[in-house]
Design an enzyme around this catalytic site. Structure first.
Site, PDB file in Angstrom:
ATOM      1  N   GLU A 182      -5.692  -9.494  -6.540  1.00 45.68           N
ATOM      2  CA  GLU A 182      -4.269  -9.749  -6.749  1.00 45.68           C
ATOM      3  C   GLU A 182      -3.951 -11.205  -6.441  1.00 45.68           C
ATOM      4  OE1 GLU A 182      -1.138  -6.676  -5.761  1.00 45.68           O
ATOM      5  OE2 GLU A 182      -0.753  -8.165  -4.201  1.00 45.68           O
TER       6      GLU A 182
ATOM      7  N   ASP B   6      -3.355   1.081   0.175  1.00 45.61           N
ATOM      8  CA  ASP B   6      -4.086  -0.168  -0.062  1.00 45.61           C
ATOM      9  C   ASP B   6      -5.249   0.040  -1.022  1.00 45.61           C
ATOM     10  OD1 ASP B   6      -2.655  -2.035   1.754  1.00 45.61           O
ATOM     11  OD2 ASP B   6      -3.306  -0.583   3.261  1.00 45.61           O
TER      12      ASP B   6
ATOM     13  N   ASP C  69      -7.229  -5.677  -2.961  1.00 45.40           N
ATOM     14  CA  ASP C  69      -5.834  -5.904  -2.581  1.00 45.40           C
ATOM     15  C   ASP C  69      -5.889  -6.609  -1.229  1.00 45.40           C
ATOM     16  OD1 ASP C  69      -3.027  -5.775  -2.445  1.00 45.40           O
ATOM     17  OD2 ASP C  69      -3.111  -3.894  -1.332  1.00 45.40           O
TER      18      ASP C  69
END
Length: 190
Positions: A67, A139, A8
């Site tokens: 992502e 996260d 991420d």
């Protein structure tokens, strides 16, 4: 068996999550965050690169999922996010890992069932899916969700591939039976 590293990306905090996929079984291997101090962007990017490289060395993943960039209202933030993301991808490519990208909405849809899920919902579902005793940090949970999404994608692809193979086999068998039946080599018994 696959070991999947999910990332991420962020210019200040980059979450990571590592899982092992064996068939349909997912096993948690580790997660955390690469945190950068209040320093200039090039130094932060250097830390992200070193951190991702260290994680790759430690866990030896064979797949890397990250992502995709989303449209941010602040152009400066979007550029920094893109640079952090690119830095993590370069670390993966330099370690010969294939890179897979997933939209945040798809990750939430896959893990929670709702594309607009919030971070708390993602944390809760990641905890349940991986049977963790404690909720991971936000996260890290997002990174684990990305890894889970990739694992799901692999499983789905295998299912489709097997279905296609089965369909091809069924078509060949049907054609063979029709040929034999039409030539009188095969008689139906009722």
């Amino acid at each position: 068996m696959s070991i999947i590293l999910g990332i991420d990306p962020g210019s200040r905090v980059t979450g990571y999550g590592v899982i092992r996929q064996t068939g349909r079984h997912l096993e948690y291997l580790g997660s955390g965050a690469i945190r950068t101090q209040v320093e200039d962007l090039p130094t932060r990017l250097k830390r992200i690169y070193a951190g991702v490289t260290e994680i790759i060395t430690q866990f030896q993943p064979n797949m890397f999922a990250i992502e995709q960039v989303f449209m941010a209202k602040n152009a400066d933030s979007a550029l920094k996010l893109g640079q952090a993301r690119g830095t993590a991808i370069v670390a993966a490519v330099n370690n010969d890992l294939p890179v897979f990208e997933y939209a945040a909405r798809l990750v939430k849809q896959t893990v929670v069932g709702i594309g607009s899920a919030d971070k708390v919902q993602v944390q809760e579902m990641v905890t349940r899916i991986l049977k963790l005793s404690d909720k991971p940090q936000a996260d890290a949970a997002d990174a684990l969700a990305i890894a889970i999404t990739h694992a799901h994608s692999i499983q789905h692809s295998l299912h489709i591939a097997n279905s296609v193979k089965m369909t091809e086999t069924q078509e060949k068998m049907t054609a063979l039976l029709k040929t034999r039946y039409s030539r009188g080599r095969f008689r139906l018994k009722i």
